[in-house]
Scaffold this motif. Structure first.
Motif, mmCIF file in Angstrom:
data_model
loop_
_atom_site.group_PDB
_atom_site.id
_atom_site.type_symbol
_atom_site.label_atom_id
_atom_site.label_comp_id
_atom_site.label_asym_id
_atom_site.label_seq_id
_atom_site.Cartn_x
_atom_site.Cartn_y
_atom_site.Cartn_z
ATOM 1 N N ASN A 1 0.871 -1.162 0.000
ATOM 2 C CA ASN A 1 0.000 0.000 0.000
ATOM 3 C C ASN A 1 0.911 1.216 0.000
ATOM 4 O O ASN A 1 1.429 1.617 1.042
ATOM 5 N N LYS A 2 1.169 1.757 -1.172
ATOM 6 C CA LYS A 2 2.117 2.870 -1.305
ATOM 7 C C LYS A 2 1.661 4.088 -0.529
ATOM 8 O O LYS A 2 2.489 4.837 0.028
ATOM 9 N N THR A 3 0.346 4.288 -0.471
ATOM 10 C CA THR A 3 -0.184 5.428 0.288
ATOM 11 C C THR A 3 0.227 5.342 1.745
ATOM 12 O O THR A 3 0.642 6.340 2.351
ATOM 13 N N GLY B 1 6.268 7.812 5.782
ATOM 14 C CA GLY B 1 7.608 8.282 5.460
ATOM 15 C C GLY B 1 8.635 7.166 5.445
ATOM 16 O O GLY B 1 9.814 7.393 5.733
ATOM 17 N N VAL B 2 8.221 5.973 5.119
ATOM 18 C CA VAL B 2 9.105 4.811 5.094
ATOM 19 C C VAL B 2 9.463 4.474 3.647
ATOM 20 O O VAL B 2 8.585 4.393 2.789
ATOM 21 N N ALA B 3 10.739 4.277 3.393
ATOM 22 C CA ALA B 3 11.206 3.986 2.043
ATOM 23 C C ALA B 3 11.102 2.500 1.736
ATOM 24 O O ALA B 3 11.034 1.657 2.640
ATOM 25 N N VAL C 1 -0.730 -3.494 5.002
ATOM 26 C CA VAL C 1 0.434 -2.772 4.491
ATOM 27 C C VAL C 1 1.017 -3.446 3.258
ATOM 28 O O VAL C 1 1.391 -2.782 2.287
ATOM 29 N N ALA C 2 1.118 -4.768 3.278
ATOM 30 C CA ALA C 2 1.754 -5.490 2.173
ATOM 31 C C ALA C 2 1.019 -6.799 1.916
ATOM 32 O O ALA C 2 0.364 -7.350 2.806
ATOM 33 N N THR D 1 -9.197 1.944 -5.954
ATOM 34 C CA THR D 1 -9.331 3.370 -6.255
ATOM 35 C C THR D 1 -9.138 4.257 -5.029
ATOM 36 O O THR D 1 -9.035 5.478 -5.164
ATOM 37 N N ASP D 2 -9.082 3.663 -3.834
ATOM 38 C CA ASP D 2 -9.008 4.446 -2.598
ATOM 39 C C ASP D 2 -7.586 4.721 -2.141
ATOM 40 O O ASP D 2 -7.373 5.523 -1.221
#
Length: 436
Positions: free
Chosen positions: A161-163, A169-171, A274-275, A291-292
C-alpha cells in the motif's frame, strides 16, 4: 504512460469475441458444429460459420483478453469461439464430468493436465511450431506429444500500500541495487503499521505456490525425490518455515488467511493491510478495482537468496473430436506474434512467447519488475517446475497439498517443525515416488 517491454526470458532452469461475434455464457455442454472440418493453420478457412466452445476461468478479471481475441477471430474467419467462463474452483470438476459424459468442449485453458481426460487431448506441436512458445512450460509426454502449451507466465510477487508507506515516510526498494532482506522488510512494514494504524502488516495467499517463493529466499531447494523415490528437503526449508510461523502472529500477519482460508486479496483491497504477497495475476484486478489508495509492486525480500516462484499460469489444451482441427486453427492463430501480443496487452499477461515487444497501458513498471525477478531466480526454481510437469504428464498427483496442509498444522501448533517436515517427506514419497 505506456512503456514497451521486449520480452526475453531465460530458460526455466537448466533442466529444462459484437453480439454475433462472441457469446459469453454460463457453463453448459459442448458447442454445436457442422461437419467439424478445419481450415488452414492460420485462420480456420472452411470452418466459417461454426461455433466452438472454450472453457476457461477468470477472463473478465484479467481484462477479457480471450473474449477480445475471440471477437477478432470471428471477424477474420467467421468462426465463433464461445467463451465459457467457469469459476476456477469448479473448472476441474466440470471438465472431468464432461470427459466422462463424452461432452468435452473443443478446447480449454486449464491449470494442469488431468489423467481423466489426458488421453482425449490432441497434439499441439504443429499448431505452435515456430511461434517461440516457451515449451519448457508445456506438458509433453515421453513420445513428444505436446499435451498443453502455456497461455501466460505467472510469478509470485509483493504488493505494498504505497499510500501507507508514503504517509509513514518509510522507504522501499526501487531498484535491484537495494533489495531488502526479510528482516528489513518486516521492520519497515511494522514501522508503517505503527505509524498509520493499519490493522495488519502483511498477508500471503494460503498456497504452497506462494510459500515456495518464500522458502526459496531462505536457500531452500524445496522437496525433491532421490532415485529410490524418497523425498526430502534441505535444512534451509526448516529455517524458512520457522520464520514464517513467527510472522503468523495475528499482528504482523492475520492467522485467518492460512488457518481459516481468509481472503488476502480482499484484505489488501480494503486498505488496511500494508503489504500482500501474491503474484503477477493481481495487477489487472488491482488496476481496475483499487481506487481508494495507491499501490505498487515491489521487489521480494531475500534471506539471502533472491527468488520468485514462476511458471505457467495456465495452459491451453485441445480435445479430440469433430471440432479439434477448428480448435487447433484457433490456437495457431492465437499464438501468431501480432495476435499473442494483443492478448498479452489486453489481459496484462507476462507473456509465454519470447521475443515480443509488449506495451502495457498501465503499470508497465510492475511487469518490468516481475521479469527482473524471474531472471534473477536460481536454477532450482525451474528444476522444480520441470519435475512438476513430469509428474503431471505421468498422471501422478498428491492427495491435496501436503506442504500447505502440513504447514497449516504447524502454524496451528498441532505439531512441531520436525514432524511437519517428516510428514511432508513421507506423503510425497508414498504418493509420488521417483521421477517418471
Amino acid at each position: 504512460m505506456k512503456r514497451s517491454l521486449t520480452v526475453s526470458r531465460k530458460r526455466l532452469g537448466a533442466a529444462v469475441a459484437g453480439a454475433l461475434a462472441l457469446t459469453l455464457v454460463a457453463a453448459c455442454g459442448s458447442g454445436g458444429s457442422d461437419d467439424g472440418s478445419g481450415g488452414d493453420a492460420t485462420g480456420g478457412g472452411g470452418a466459417s460459420g461454426q461455433t466452438i466452445q472454450f472453457f476457461l476461468s477468470g477472463d473478465a478479471n484479467q481484462g477479457g483478453g480471450f473474449a477480445h481475441m475471440a471477437e477478432k477471430y470471428k471477424e477474420e474467419t467467421g468462426v465463433t469461439v464461445e467463451i465459457v467462463d467457469i469459476a476456477n474452483a469448479d473448472l476441474p470438476t466440470k471438465l472431468k464430468n464432461a470427459a466422462q459424459a463424452n461432452d468435452l468442449p473443443a478446447l480449454a485453458r486449464v491449470g494442469g493436465v488431468d489423467p481423466v481426460w489426458k488421453d482425449q487431448t490432441v497434439d499441439l506441436a504443429d499448431a505452435v511450431d515456430g511461434k517461440n512458445v516457451m515449451m519448457d512450460l508445456s506438458a509433453v509426454d515421453p513420445d513428444g506429444k505436446v499435451l498443453s502449451v502455456p497461455t501466460d507466465v505467472t510469478a509470485v510477487g509483493m504488493f505494498i500500500n504505497k499510500t501507507l508507506f508514503d504517509q509513514a515516510g518509510v522507504a522501499y526498494p526501487t531498484s535491484e541495487d537495494d533489495i531488502w532482506t526479510w528482516d528489513e522488510f518486516v521492520a519497515a512494514v511494522n514501522e508503517v503499521k505503527e505509524k498509520t494504524g493499519a490493522t495488519y502488516g502483511m498477508a500471503m495467499d494460503r498456497s504452497s505456490h506462494r510459500l515456495k517463493a518464500f522458502v526459496y529466499e531462505f536457500g531452500s531447494e524445496w522437496w525433491q525425490p532421490n532415485d529410490d523415490g524418497d523425498w526430502a528437503t534441505n535444512d534451509e526449508t526448516k529455517t524458512a518455515l520457522e520464520y514464517f510461523k513467527s510472522l503468523n502472529d495475528d499482528s504482523f500477519m492475520p492467522r485467518s488467511v492460512w488457518l481459516a482460508d481468509g481472503d488476502g486479496n480482499a484484505l489488501f483491497k480494503s486498505g488496511d493491510l500494508v503489504a500482500y504477497m501474491s503474484g503477477s495475476w493481481q495487477i489487472a484486478d488491482f488496476s481496475a478495482n483499487i481506487t481508494d489508495f495507491e499501490w505498487a509492486s515491489v521487489y521480494l525480500p531475500k534471506q539471502p537468496v533472491r527468488a520468485t516462484n514462476y511458471g505457467n499460469a495456465a495452459n491451453i489444451v485441445v480435445f479430440d473430436g469433430d471440432q479439434s482441427q477448428v480448435a487447433l486453427d484457433f490456437v495457431s492463430w492465437l499464438y501468431e506474434p501480432e495476435n499473442y501480443t494483443e492478448l498479452a496487452e489486453t489481459s496484462g499477461f507476462l507473456p509465454a512467447v519470447t521475443g515480443l515487444d509488449i506495451t502495457y497501458a498501465e503499470h508497465a513498471e510492475a511487469f518490468d519488475l516481475y521479469n527482473q525477478e524471474i531472471a534473477a531466480s536460481p536454477d532450482v526454481v525451474g528444476l522444480i517446475k520441470a519435475n512438476d510437469l513430469k509428474f503431471e504428464v505421468a498422471g501422478l498427483a498428491t492427495d491435496g497439498d501436503p506442504v500447505r496442509d502440513e504447514t497449516v498444522k504447524y502454524l496451528n501448533d498441532e505439531q512441531d517443525i520436525d514432524t511437519t517436515i517428516d510428514n511432508i517427506n513421507s506423503q510425497l514419497s508414498e504418493q509420488l515416488g521417483a521421477l517418471p
